[in-house]
Scaffold this motif. Sequence first.
Motif, mmCIF file in Angstrom:
data_model
loop_
_atom_site.group_PDB
_atom_site.id
_atom_site.type_symbol
_atom_site.label_atom_id
_atom_site.label_comp_id
_atom_site.label_asym_id
_atom_site.label_seq_id
_atom_site.Cartn_x
_atom_site.Cartn_y
_atom_site.Cartn_z
ATOM 1 N N UNK A 50 0.818 -1.210 0.000
ATOM 2 C CA UNK A 50 0.000 0.000 0.000
ATOM 3 C C UNK A 50 0.852 1.259 0.000
ATOM 4 N N UNK A 51 1.942 1.213 0.752
ATOM 5 C CA UNK A 51 2.847 2.369 0.785
ATOM 6 C C UNK A 51 3.419 2.644 -0.596
ATOM 7 N N UNK A 52 3.843 1.592 -1.297
ATOM 8 C CA UNK A 52 4.412 1.768 -2.640
ATOM 9 C C UNK A 52 3.363 2.332 -3.590
ATOM 10 N N UNK A 53 2.150 1.808 -3.505
ATOM 11 C CA UNK A 53 1.072 2.302 -4.376
ATOM 12 C C UNK A 53 0.770 3.769 -4.067
ATOM 13 N N UNK A 54 0.681 4.106 -2.786
ATOM 14 C CA UNK A 54 0.371 5.487 -2.401
ATOM 15 C C UNK A 54 1.495 6.447 -2.813
ATOM 16 N N UNK A 55 2.747 6.007 -2.692
ATOM 17 C CA UNK A 55 3.861 6.843 -3.147
ATOM 18 C C UNK A 55 3.789 7.073 -4.650
ATOM 19 N N UNK A 56 3.454 6.019 -5.388
ATOM 20 C CA UNK A 56 3.327 6.145 -6.840
ATOM 21 C C UNK A 56 2.215 7.107 -7.229
ATOM 22 N N UNK A 57 1.063 7.002 -6.550
ATOM 23 C CA UNK A 57 -0.047 7.898 -6.846
ATOM 24 C C UNK A 57 0.289 9.349 -6.479
ATOM 25 N N UNK A 58 1.006 9.531 -5.389
ATOM 26 C CA UNK A 58 1.422 10.885 -4.995
ATOM 27 C C UNK A 58 2.374 11.468 -6.029
ATOM 28 N N UNK A 59 3.315 10.670 -6.480
ATOM 29 C CA UNK A 59 4.242 11.122 -7.517
ATOM 30 C C UNK A 59 3.494 11.442 -8.806
ATOM 31 N N UNK A 60 2.534 10.615 -9.165
ATOM 32 C CA UNK A 60 1.714 10.855 -10.350
ATOM 33 C C UNK A 60 0.938 12.170 -10.218
ATOM 34 N N UNK A 61 0.423 12.440 -9.027
ATOM 35 C CA UNK A 61 -0.284 13.706 -8.795
ATOM 36 C C UNK A 61 0.661 14.887 -8.941
ATOM 37 N N UNK A 62 1.876 14.781 -8.394
ATOM 38 C CA UNK A 62 2.860 15.857 -8.537
ATOM 39 C C UNK A 62 3.188 16.126 -10.004
ATOM 40 N N UNK A 63 3.446 15.071 -10.758
ATOM 41 C CA UNK A 63 3.761 15.227 -12.178
ATOM 42 C C UNK A 63 2.561 15.795 -12.926
ATOM 43 N N UNK A 64 1.374 15.303 -12.603
ATOM 44 C CA UNK A 64 0.161 15.801 -13.255
ATOM 45 C C UNK A 64 -0.056 17.282 -13.012
ATOM 46 N N UNK A 65 0.116 17.715 -11.775
ATOM 47 C CA UNK A 65 -0.039 19.141 -11.476
ATOM 48 C C UNK A 65 1.040 19.954 -12.188
ATOM 49 N N UNK A 66 2.251 19.417 -12.283
ATOM 50 C CA UNK A 66 3.318 20.120 -12.987
ATOM 51 C C UNK A 66 3.022 20.278 -14.464
ATOM 52 N N UNK A 67 2.560 19.205 -15.100
ATOM 53 C CA UNK A 67 2.216 19.269 -16.526
ATOM 54 C C UNK A 67 1.035 20.196 -16.747
ATOM 55 N N UNK A 68 0.024 20.075 -15.906
ATOM 56 C CA UNK A 68 -1.158 20.928 -16.041
ATOM 57 C C UNK A 68 -0.793 22.394 -15.839
ATOM 58 N N UNK A 69 0.070 22.680 -14.862
ATOM 59 C CA UNK A 69 0.501 24.058 -14.616
ATOM 60 C C UNK A 69 1.321 24.603 -15.769
ATOM 61 N N UNK A 70 2.206 23.778 -16.333
ATOM 62 C CA UNK A 70 3.019 24.223 -17.466
ATOM 63 C C UNK A 70 2.143 24.475 -18.686
ATOM 64 N N UNK A 71 1.137 23.629 -18.900
ATOM 65 C CA UNK A 71 0.229 23.832 -20.031
ATOM 66 C C UNK A 71 -0.563 25.120 -19.854
ATOM 67 N N UNK A 72 -0.936 25.446 -18.621
ATOM 68 C CA UNK A 72 -1.653 26.687 -18.356
ATOM 69 C C UNK A 72 -0.797 27.906 -18.642
ATOM 70 N N UNK A 73 0.487 27.823 -18.308
ATOM 71 C CA UNK A 73 1.405 28.928 -18.583
ATOM 72 C C UNK A 73 1.543 29.118 -20.089
ATOM 73 N N UNK A 74 1.643 28.011 -20.830
ATOM 74 C CA UNK A 74 1.761 28.097 -22.285
ATOM 75 C C UNK A 74 0.495 28.705 -22.874
ATOM 76 N N UNK A 75 -0.661 28.289 -22.380
ATOM 77 C CA UNK A 75 -1.929 28.849 -22.877
ATOM 78 C C UNK A 75 -2.000 30.350 -22.622
ATOM 79 N N UNK A 76 -1.573 30.788 -21.437
ATOM 80 C CA UNK A 76 -1.596 32.213 -21.118
ATOM 81 C C UNK A 76 -0.665 32.994 -22.030
ATOM 82 N N UNK A 77 0.499 32.443 -22.315
ATOM 83 C CA UNK A 77 1.450 33.141 -23.183
ATOM 84 C C UNK A 77 0.910 33.241 -24.600
ATOM 85 N N UNK A 78 0.237 32.191 -25.075
ATOM 86 C CA UNK A 78 -0.334 32.237 -26.423
ATOM 87 C C UNK A 78 -1.424 33.294 -26.510
ATOM 88 N N UNK A 79 -2.216 33.433 -25.463
ATOM 89 C CA UNK A 79 -3.272 34.426 -25.470
ATOM 90 C C UNK A 79 -2.704 35.834 -25.409
#
Length: 138
Positions: A50-79
């Motif tokens: 369970x610890x390994x699974x939870x660590x993986x999901x937490x890491x996935x959330x961190x990467x997801x927020x990073x990608x989503x945040x970077x995409x938002x910055x790109x969208x703002x710059x394009x606008x």
Amino acid sequence: MSGGGRSMTAKFREEPLVPLGVLATIGAFLYASQGIYRNNTKMTQWGMRGRVVMQGLTLLALVGYGVYGAAGVVRERRQDARQIDWEKLERQAKEAEAAAASSAPPSHPDPAIAMLIDKARERKAKSVFASDDDAAKK
């Protein structure tokens, strides 16, 4: 979680899955620790998995927020990007070149300094062409 001066509560509101993942990871680790304490191998195994699974999901959330945040910055710059009028820029550059060519360089009131400036310009002009002449001779 990114950001410099933001408060922890603001970060938690923006990225709620990361602190939840951390808490779930800690919970799974405590469950595995309790299994070790009780000498229950089944409980320990489930806790570690369970610890390994939870660590993986937490890491996935961190990467997801990073990608989503970077995409938002790109969208703002394009606008925010404006259309560039290349013809206007070229016209302005030609006007600036013409103005620079038509105006003579100001001479210094002191003739000795004016002579030094002229010699420095000559040396600079010679040094630019000297490398071409040397290369042609070889």
